[in-house]
Design a protein around this motif. Structure first.
Motif, PDB file in Angstrom:
ATOM      1  N   TRP A  25       0.994  -1.107   0.055  1.00 36.40           N
ATOM      2  CA  TRP A  25       0.045  -0.120  -0.020  1.00 36.40           C
ATOM      3  C   TRP A  25       0.815   1.269  -0.080  1.00 36.40           C
ATOM      4  CZ3 TRP A  25      -2.533   3.548   3.674  1.00 36.40           C
ATOM      5  CH2 TRP A  25      -3.820   4.049   3.327  1.00 36.40           C
ATOM      6  N   ARG A  26       0.947   1.941  -1.232  1.00 36.04           N
ATOM      7  CA  ARG A  26       1.532   3.156  -1.326  1.00 36.04           C
ATOM      8  C   ARG A  26       3.096   3.126  -0.794  1.00 36.04           C
ATOM      9  NH1 ARG A  26      -3.632   6.380  -0.103  1.00 36.04           N
ATOM     10  NH2 ARG A  26      -4.649   6.090  -2.184  1.00 36.04           N
ATOM     11  N   ASP A  74      -6.534   4.186  -7.013  1.00 43.18           N
ATOM     12  CA  ASP A  74      -8.009   4.453  -6.821  1.00 43.18           C
ATOM     13  C   ASP A  74      -8.453   5.460  -7.643  1.00 43.18           C
ATOM     14  OD1 ASP A  74      -6.951   3.597  -3.811  1.00 43.18           O
ATOM     15  OD2 ASP A  74      -8.950   2.978  -4.446  1.00 43.18           O
ATOM     16  N   PHE A 118      -9.215   0.633  -8.519  1.00 44.37           N
ATOM     17  CA  PHE A 118     -10.125   0.103  -7.283  1.00 44.37           C
ATOM     18  C   PHE A 118     -11.323   0.751  -7.297  1.00 44.37           C
ATOM     19  CE2 PHE A 118      -6.265  -2.141  -6.467  1.00 44.37           C
ATOM     20  CZ  PHE A 118      -5.264  -1.191  -6.257  1.00 44.37           C
ATOM     21  N   ARG A 132     -18.855   6.935   3.289  1.00 45.93           N
ATOM     22  CA  ARG A 132     -18.657   6.424   2.004  1.00 45.93           C
ATOM     23  C   ARG A 132     -19.686   6.196   0.937  1.00 45.93           C
ATOM     24  NH1 ARG A 132     -13.562   2.293   2.086  1.00 45.93           N
ATOM     25  NH2 ARG A 132     -13.167   3.459   0.269  1.00 45.93           N
ATOM     26  N   LYS A 171     -16.246  -3.311  -5.632  1.00 42.01           N
ATOM     27  CA  LYS A 171     -15.786  -3.322  -4.068  1.00 42.01           C
ATOM     28  C   LYS A 171     -16.863  -2.715  -3.166  1.00 42.01           C
ATOM     29  CE  LYS A 171     -13.229   1.303  -3.944  1.00 42.01           C
ATOM     30  NZ  LYS A 171     -12.030   2.000  -3.930  1.00 42.01           N
ATOM     31  N   HIS A 172     -17.006  -3.074  -1.917  1.00 37.55           N
ATOM     32  CA  HIS A 172     -16.269  -3.850  -1.211  1.00 37.55           C
ATOM     33  C   HIS A 172     -17.131  -4.987  -0.673  1.00 37.55           C
ATOM     34  CE1 HIS A 172     -15.117   0.312  -0.702  1.00 37.55           C
ATOM     35  NE2 HIS A 172     -13.740   0.046  -0.528  1.00 37.55           N
ATOM     36  N   MET A 215     -12.592  -6.477  -4.664  1.00 32.98           N
ATOM     37  CA  MET A 215     -11.897  -6.400  -3.678  1.00 32.98           C
ATOM     38  C   MET A 215     -12.666  -6.832  -2.450  1.00 32.98           C
ATOM     39  SD  MET A 215     -10.747  -2.640  -2.069  1.00 32.98           S
ATOM     40  CE  MET A 215      -9.353  -2.477  -3.228  1.00 32.98           C
ATOM     41  N   PHE A 218     -13.808  -4.626   4.648  1.00 32.54           N
ATOM     42  CA  PHE A 218     -13.157  -4.613   5.844  1.00 32.54           C
ATOM     43  C   PHE A 218     -14.005  -5.232   6.729  1.00 32.54           C
ATOM     44  CE2 PHE A 218      -9.550  -2.267   5.116  1.00 32.54           C
ATOM     45  CZ  PHE A 218      -9.728  -0.932   4.530  1.00 32.54           C
ATOM     46  N   ASP A 250      -8.502  -5.410   0.709  1.00 36.56           N
ATOM     47  CA  ASP A 250      -8.402  -4.310   0.972  1.00 36.56           C
ATOM     48  C   ASP A 250      -7.218  -3.872   1.968  1.00 36.56           C
ATOM     49  OD1 ASP A 250     -11.127  -1.595   1.678  1.00 36.56           O
ATOM     50  OD2 ASP A 250      -8.986  -1.476   1.312  1.00 36.56           O
ATOM     51  N   ALA A 251      -7.038  -2.492   2.034  1.00 36.22           N
ATOM     52  CA  ALA A 251      -5.467  -2.215   2.662  1.00 36.22           C
ATOM     53  C   ALA A 251      -5.550  -2.742   4.064  1.00 36.22           C
ATOM     54  CB  ALA A 251      -5.471  -0.562   2.705  1.00 36.22           C
ATOM     55  N   MET A 282      -3.268  -6.771   0.048  1.00 35.15           N
ATOM     56  CA  MET A 282      -2.873  -5.412   0.035  1.00 35.15           C
ATOM     57  C   MET A 282      -2.283  -4.990   1.120  1.00 35.15           C
ATOM     58  SD  MET A 282      -5.085  -2.050  -0.925  1.00 35.15           S
ATOM     59  CE  MET A 282      -5.415  -2.553  -2.604  1.00 35.15           C
ATOM     60  N   TRP A 386     -11.716  11.173  -2.357  1.00 32.95           N
ATOM     61  CA  TRP A 386     -11.094  10.232  -3.301  1.00 32.95           C
ATOM     62  C   TRP A 386     -10.837  10.676  -4.737  1.00 32.95           C
ATOM     63  CZ3 TRP A 386      -8.605   6.701  -2.159  1.00 32.95           C
ATOM     64  CH2 TRP A 386      -8.907   5.407  -1.117  1.00 32.95           C
ATOM     65  N   GLU A 453     -14.144   7.998   3.087  1.00 30.10           N
ATOM     66  CA  GLU A 453     -14.036   6.965   3.791  1.00 30.10           C
ATOM     67  C   GLU A 453     -13.469   7.757   5.449  1.00 30.10           C
ATOM     68  OE1 GLU A 453     -10.588   4.358   2.448  1.00 30.10           O
ATOM     69  OE2 GLU A 453     -10.607   3.230   4.416  1.00 30.10           O
TER      70      GLU A 453
HETATM   71  C1  GLC Z   1      -9.068   2.154   1.266  1.00 27.62           C
HETATM   72  C2  GLC Z   1     -10.444   1.740   0.954  1.00 27.62           C
HETATM   73  C3  GLC Z   1     -10.520   1.151  -0.362  1.00 27.62           C
HETATM   74  C4  GLC Z   1      -9.167   1.525  -1.275  1.00 27.62           C
HETATM   75  C5  GLC Z   1      -7.842   1.006  -0.809  1.00 27.62           C
HETATM   76  C6  GLC Z   1      -6.710   1.430  -1.459  1.00 27.62           C
HETATM   77  O1  GLC Z   1      -8.744   1.909   2.447  1.00 27.62           O
HETATM   78  O2  GLC Z   1     -11.179   1.143   1.726  1.00 27.62           O
HETATM   79  O3  GLC Z   1     -11.598   1.211  -1.168  1.00 27.62           O
HETATM   80  O4  GLC Z   1      -9.270   1.099  -2.705  1.00 27.62           O
HETATM   81  O5  GLC Z   1      -7.731   1.800   0.455  1.00 27.62           O
HETATM   82  O6  GLC Z   1      -6.394   2.606  -1.719  1.00 27.62           O
END
Ligand code: GLC
Length: 721
Positions: A25-26, A74, A118, A132, A171-172, A215, A218, A250-251, A282, A386, A453
């Motif tokens: 994740w990033r 995203d 995503f 959301r 998702k989700h 996806m 959570f 998911d993350a 992820m 987003w 979110e």
């Molecule tokens: C976030 C979101 C999901 C998103 C993912 C990646 O927490 O729940 O919708 O695609 O992380 O950024």
């Protein structure tokens, strides 16, 4: 190009297989390069085509297997050109708007090296406390399913291996929008019947439309966290529906199984998730560490399951054409919104506004003195949640756009208040300036930072500062048009009847100010409809149009309201007292699903059915219904005609009505058009429990409605042939 996946798989070590099943994740640039050199199979988009090519080059040319990368991001409602938020797009009741956003987004993003988005979020929800709701299509499974299919078509295009396609991600999965109390990430507990009827339906439609990925959500559902829910991830999604794509967690959703308390540690979490049907993890702990040591061994995790997951990932990369063409042309990659795409975003935005109330104050006069006030008078915060940092910004404020759109109006602009703060002086100044104006345009709303979110709100009214300004202007007798920007349905009960018109503009994206100004001026007629109920009070939530009757449906409410409490003498034995209502609220929501006005009026007549008594086989063949819509006013306008079905008697309780068709039409003054619907047996079926979807004979009522006028016809379904 066909890749020999089996022989590639046969060459892979255990560690190499696990690395294809992870996206971090990033990561930082350095972390990303190290992970790619180690053999990781996916990465988040390094924010440029050049950096993406560099990443792909390491994967393809500098690793043993040379497997190209999935590059995810995203891209929720735009990459560089930002379209209205998904909930705003749902308000358009026009799948072409949703598909256009996805098409432009895919073209911009793929050219820059993204190959996996995503998106779309297809979670149905009935709770505007949940931040959301802005990312989904509202409360109705049918509308949400139609828009899901449109999004998948827009993102994936005619084939994934073209230079303008993205792998979509439903998702989700699943029922994330049913979070208790609307509190993000909270527990969900839904009956199997409702799970099928309401929450799984959009995913089924998206899988049927060919969505490449899904996806996991959570939330825990009925005690089983979705990241470890084998019955749904594998049993329903992969086995029952035949989904052959990739399920991504998911993350940190896999690692969070520890927080859910269903596994003791992250190792067990990884085993549980992949065994349940998650194919790519992820975030979370690395599946293979810097020394090349696997986090879990073949003794802990079924090799056959891991091989299946790797096959799915490799097949997706093949479908995306990445083995053949892993690189993009950095010299032609999109880097910002183009004029053409901005124009398309404005056109989309113009279809999303909803005229909630209007006593004739809209459209605005072309001349005269108008005061523009409120935090959205000058704010550029129209992109919504987003949106990535590299998105093209809004380039003008509403004040700028209105001055351009209505140049002969004598405009004055004051803030009057901020999003969350109001001083006596600022409010007084606004009231004083209003006294000298013919009309006030009051631009208020939710800033996007409290939408999306982790943005659930227990109180879904406008911030106090803004309500203070509205009431101060109303108290002073000003004629007020409210422009309401928001990520969710809000409670507007205390002020909505004190102002002369309210236009809901959601968060409309890159071209929001121009779209709003052109709608206020009357150049564009608002034609959107509410895709999610506006409650009168947060205490009504969850509230949705397709509720069930209950054994005690009410006909009156509000005994404790100021205007009725004097006569309230306590419980009584009238036949409407002991019914399902609130003593302190009138019946029903402030604005129902489907509500929306125009600058003109419409009439519906001539509602006809091809047959009113059908056998099951005739129902399978389809029943045709038509209704004529006429613009009875003096301005061009859009009407949205909806078809609802009511099953009058069934083996399980049924919604009072369910949407089964809608069409948006644009009509000149005096123009009529006949709208046709086809009702098929599937429109009459319902889930009797979590396993059986049934078609039961009996009486059905079909209602055509534009939420101003309604007509009904009965249809009898005879015993199955
Ligand atoms: C976030 C979101 C999901 C998103 C993912 C990646 O927490 O729940 O919708 O695609 O992380 O950024």
């Amino acid at each position: 190009m066909t890749v020999d996946i089996e022989s590639l798989l046969a060459r892979m070590t255990w560690e190499q297989k696990l690395l294809q099943l992870q996206i971090v994740w990033r990561p930082s640039a350095a972390e990303r390069e190290a992970l790619i050199r180690r053999g990781i199979g996916s990465t988040f988009w390094p924010p440029s085509a050049g950096e993406t090519n560099a990443a792909q080059r390491i994967a393809v040319e500098e690793t043993e297997l040379g497997i190209p990368l999935l590059v995810g991001l995203d891209v929720i409602h735009g990459q560089f050109t930002i379209f209205p938020t998904p909930l705003a797009q749902a308000a358009a009741f026009d799948p072409a708007v949703a598909e256009l956003d996805a098409r432009v987004s895919a073209t911009e993003a793929r050219s820059a090296g993204v190959n996996w988005t995503f998106s779309p979020m297809v979670d149905v929800t009935r709770d505007p406390r949940w931040g959301r709701v802005v990312e989904g299509f509202g409360e109705d499974p049918y509308l949400s399913s139609v828009l899901t299919v449109a999004k998948v078509a827009g993102y994936q295009g005619r084939a994934l291996d073209t230079g303008d396609a993205l792998a979509a991600c439903l998702k989700h999965f699943v029922a994330y929008g049913a979070a208790e109390a609307g509190r993000d990430y909270n527990t969900t507990d839904v009956s199997d019947r409702r799970l099928r009827e309401t929450y799984l339906e959009t995913f089924r439609a998206g899988v049927e439309a060919g969505a490449a990925t899904v996806m996991a959500a959570f939330n825990a559902l009925n005690g089983i966290p979705m990241h470890a829910n084998r019955a749904l991830l594998t049993g329903v999604l992969k086995e029952e529906w035949g989904f052959d794509g990739v399920v991504v967690g998911d993350a940190d959703g896999v690692a969070q199984l520890v927080n859910h308390g269903v596994v003791a540690d992250e190792r067990a979490a990884v085993v549980a998730a992949i065994d349940a049907g998650v194919d790519i993890v992820m975030g979370g702990s690395l599946l293979v560490d810097a020394d090349g040591v696997a986090f879990v061994s073949p003794d802990e995790l079924r090799v056959a399951r891991v091989d299946d997951a790797v096959r799915r990932v490799l097949r997706l990369k093949e479908r995306l054409g990445l083995f053949e063409r892993p690189y993009v042309n950095a010299s032609t990659a999109s880097t910002s919104a183009t004029e053409r795409y901005r124009e398309l975003a404005r056109q989309a935005a113009e279809r999303c506004t909803v005229l909630l109330t209007n006593d004739g104050a809209l459209p605005l006069p072309q001349t005269g003195r108008v005061l523009l006030a409120g935090p959205y008078a000058r704010s550029l915060d129209h992109l919504g949640t987003w949106v990535q940092h590299f998105a093209s910004p809004v380039t003008e404020s509403l004040a700028d756009a209105l001055a351009t759109e209505l140049p002969h109006v004598d405009w004055e602009v004051v803030d009057g208040c901020g999003f969350f703060d109001a001083t006596d002086a600022a409010v007084a100044e606004a009231v004083e300036r209003a006294a000298g104006a013919d009309l006030v345009v009051l631009a208020v709303g939710e800033p996007s930072r409290i939408s999306g979110e982790a943005s659930s709100r227990a109180d879904i009214t406008l911030p106090d500062a803004q309500r203070r300004l509205i009431h101060a202007l109303a108290d002073a007798g000003a004629r007020v048009v409210v422009v309401l920007a928001t990520g969710r349905p809000l409670v507007v009960e205390d002020w909505i009847e004190r102002v002369d018109a309210t236009l809901c503009v959601w968060h409309l994206g890159s071209e929001a100010p121009a779209a709003i100004a052109r709608t206020l001026s009357g150049r564009v007629s608002p034609g959107g409809r509410v895709p999610m109920t506006f409650p009168r009070a947060v205490g009504q939530v969850p509230i949705h149009y397709d509720h069930e009757r209950t054994g005690r449906p009410p006909r009156t409410g509000g005994a404790l309201l100021p205007e009725t409490i004097a006569g309230f003498t306590g419980p009584n034995n009238t036949d409407d007292y002991y019914t399902s209502k609130f003593l302190d609220l009138p019946l029903g929501p402030r604005f129902d699903f489907g509500h929306g006005l125009a600058y003109t009026t419409f009439a519906l007549d001539g509602f006809e059915m091809s047959r009113t008594v059908v056998s099951a086989s005739e129902a399978e063949a389809g029943i045709d219904a038509t209704v004529r819509v006429t613009n009875t006013g003096d301005r061009t306008g859009d009407d949205v005609v909806m078809l609802f079905v009511t099953d009058e008697v069934a083996s399980v309780t049924q919604p009072v009505r369910r949407l089964r068709g809608f069409t948006r039409v644009t009509l000149q003054p005096g123009e009529s058009v006949t709208v046709a619907f086809r009702i098929e047996a599937d429109h009459l079926r319902f889930w009797a429990d979590g396993q059986h979807r049934v078609l039961e004979p009996g009486d059905f009522t079909l209602t055509v409605s534009d939420c101003t006028t309604e007509h009904r016809l009965g249809v009898r379904l005879e015993e199955a042939a």
